[in-house]
Design a protein around this motif. Structure first.
Motif, short mmCIF file in Angstrom:
data_model
loop_
_atom_site.label_atom_id
_atom_site.label_comp_id
_atom_site.label_asym_id
_atom_site.label_seq_id
_atom_site.Cartn_x
_atom_site.Cartn_y
_atom_site.Cartn_z
N CYS A 197 0.63 -1.37 0.08
CA CYS A 197 -0.11 0.08 0.01
C CYS A 197 1.26 0.91 -0.07
O CYS A 197 2.06 1.46 0.15
CB CYS A 197 -0.53 -0.10 1.01
SG CYS A 197 -2.05 -1.35 2.16
N LEU A 198 0.73 2.09 -0.79
CA LEU A 198 1.25 3.27 -0.39
C LEU A 198 0.78 3.95 0.97
O LEU A 198 -0.32 3.99 1.42
CB LEU A 198 0.24 5.07 -1.36
CG LEU A 198 0.47 4.46 -2.82
CD1 LEU A 198 0.09 5.75 -3.80
CD2 LEU A 198 2.56 4.90 -3.21
N SER A 213 9.62 1.04 1.03
CA SER A 213 10.26 -0.21 1.97
C SER A 213 10.86 -1.28 1.23
O SER A 213 10.74 -2.91 1.12
CB SER A 213 8.77 -1.48 2.03
OG SER A 213 7.73 -1.77 1.12
N LYS A 214 11.04 -1.21 0.03
CA LYS A 214 12.24 -2.38 -1.01
C LYS A 214 13.39 -2.57 0.06
O LYS A 214 14.29 -1.53 0.12
CB LYS A 214 12.33 -1.58 -1.81
CG LYS A 214 13.04 -2.67 -3.46
CD LYS A 214 13.50 -2.11 -4.32
CE LYS A 214 14.85 -2.73 -5.49
NZ LYS A 214 15.89 -3.16 -4.89
N PRO A 215 13.21 -3.46 0.21
CA PRO A 215 14.15 -4.50 1.15
C PRO A 215 15.67 -4.52 0.27
O PRO A 215 15.22 -5.03 -1.14
CB PRO A 215 14.13 -5.61 1.48
CG PRO A 215 13.15 -5.51 1.10
CD PRO A 215 12.45 -5.18 0.22
N GLY A 254 6.25 -2.77 -4.20
CA GLY A 254 6.21 -1.84 -4.66
C GLY A 254 5.90 -1.24 -6.28
O GLY A 254 5.66 -0.19 -7.09
N LEU A 255 6.93 -1.79 -7.13
CA LEU A 255 6.99 -2.11 -8.70
C LEU A 255 5.71 -1.45 -9.21
O LEU A 255 6.04 -0.69 -9.81
CB LEU A 255 6.78 -3.25 -9.39
CG LEU A 255 7.02 -3.43 -10.95
CD1 LEU A 255 8.30 -2.16 -11.47
CD2 LEU A 255 8.51 -4.16 -11.25
N TRP A 292 14.20 10.64 -6.30
CA TRP A 292 13.46 9.17 -5.88
C TRP A 292 13.42 9.07 -7.20
O TRP A 292 13.40 8.37 -7.76
CB TRP A 292 12.05 9.69 -4.98
CG TRP A 292 11.28 7.83 -4.78
CD1 TRP A 292 10.42 8.12 -5.28
CD2 TRP A 292 11.58 7.35 -4.08
NE1 TRP A 292 9.77 6.65 -4.83
CE2 TRP A 292 10.53 6.21 -4.65
CE3 TRP A 292 12.49 6.37 -3.87
CZ2 TRP A 292 10.60 5.01 -4.12
CZ3 TRP A 292 12.83 5.26 -3.30
CH2 TRP A 292 11.67 4.74 -3.34
N LYS A 293 12.32 9.86 -8.45
CA LYS A 293 13.27 9.50 -9.74
C LYS A 293 14.06 8.84 -10.19
O LYS A 293 13.31 7.86 -10.84
CB LYS A 293 11.99 10.73 -10.84
CG LYS A 293 12.07 10.58 -11.73
CD LYS A 293 12.12 11.86 -12.95
CE LYS A 293 11.99 12.15 -14.21
NZ LYS A 293 11.96 13.34 -14.40
N GLN A 294 14.94 9.72 -9.94
CA GLN A 294 16.06 9.37 -10.87
C GLN A 294 16.30 7.78 -10.68
O GLN A 294 16.91 6.55 -11.19
CB GLN A 294 16.90 10.15 -9.67
CG GLN A 294 18.77 9.55 -10.33
CD GLN A 294 20.13 10.52 -10.41
OE1 GLN A 294 19.61 11.33 -8.90
NE2 GLN A 294 21.10 10.50 -10.70
N TRP A 295 16.62 7.44 -9.04
CA TRP A 295 16.66 6.01 -8.29
C TRP A 295 15.68 5.20 -8.14
O TRP A 295 16.21 3.95 -9.54
CB TRP A 295 16.48 5.90 -6.55
CG TRP A 295 16.92 4.80 -6.03
CD1 TRP A 295 17.84 4.43 -5.67
CD2 TRP A 295 15.71 4.02 -5.45
NE1 TRP A 295 17.84 3.11 -4.95
CE2 TRP A 295 16.45 3.15 -5.23
CE3 TRP A 295 14.23 3.88 -5.52
CZ2 TRP A 295 15.38 1.76 -4.31
CZ3 TRP A 295 13.27 2.82 -5.40
CH2 TRP A 295 14.23 2.06 -4.84
N LEU A 296 14.47 5.29 -9.11
CA LEU A 296 13.47 4.17 -8.95
C LEU A 296 13.91 4.70 -11.52
O LEU A 296 13.51 3.04 -11.45
CB LEU A 296 12.04 5.05 -9.50
CG LEU A 296 11.43 5.17 -8.45
CD1 LEU A 296 9.81 5.54 -8.09
CD2 LEU A 296 10.84 3.79 -7.88
N ILE A 297 13.64 5.08 -11.74
CA ILE A 297 14.72 5.03 -13.20
C ILE A 297 15.65 3.98 -13.26
O ILE A 297 15.74 3.34 -14.37
CB ILE A 297 14.42 6.25 -14.09
CG1 ILE A 297 12.83 7.07 -13.96
CG2 ILE A 297 15.45 6.30 -14.91
CD1 ILE A 297 13.31 8.83 -14.30
#
Length: 168
Positions: free
Chosen positions: A22-23, A29-31, A41-42, A68-73
């Motif tokens: 959940c958001l 929470s990504k281990p 969370g994908l 956060w955007k950079q990390w996700l990409i």
């Protein structure tokens, strides 16, 4: 007393497991040892990036986080994904090349390199011939980089490419 501690620990573990789907907990929470493809969370991460790509002003007002955007990409560009996630990532690259540059958009070249194939290149070629000056430049640059996997994606390379011949 030990039983209470065990019960509490079990309840906290169950809560954390449920919250990880959940958001906003799912996005943070990504281990470290889990792969991105199995991360609960994908779907939220993809939605977060799509929100930024489609509604940049709204995203900036309510959720702006360039790091956060950079990390996700970067995370999404390094993993093997199922066809549904690959399609979403190709959609994101397509959206991003057709709009004016926003902070950390250059990171999408990582995704383009990871998703390189006929579908992505077809979309990039269409954007490159679209009549939208930004899309033509940006898509042309991404295509140029796809043909040169050894080339770094830096501001210097971008500026040099802009100053030179911009053919795909």
């Amino acid at each position: 007393m030990r039983r209470k501690a065990r019960d509490r620990a079990a309840a906290e573990k169950a809560y954390d497991q449920a919250a990880s789907h959940c958001l906003p907990h799912a996005l943070v929470s990504k281990p470290a040892d889990d792969g991105i493809t199995t991360w609960a969370g994908l779907p939220f991460a993809l939605l977060f990036l799509e929100w930024e790509a489609r509604y940049p002003e709204e995203w900036t007002r309510h959720a702006k986080d360039w790091g956060w955007k950079q990390w996700l990409i970067r995370e999404l560009a390094t993993a093997d994904h199922d066809d549904q996630v690959k399609a979403k990532l190709i959609d994101l690259v397509d959206l991003v090349v057709q709009r004016p540059y926003r902070c950390k958009d250059r990171e999408y070249v990582r995704v383009a390199r990871a998703m390189d194939g006929a579908e992505l290149r077809g979309r990039l070629h269409r954007a490159h011939q679209s009549g939208n000056s930004w899309a033509e430049r940006h898509a042309g640059y991404v295509l140029w980089l796809l043909d040169r996997p050894e080339a770094p994606n830096t501001r210097h390379v971008w500026r040099t490419w802009l100053a030179g011949t911009r053919t795909c």
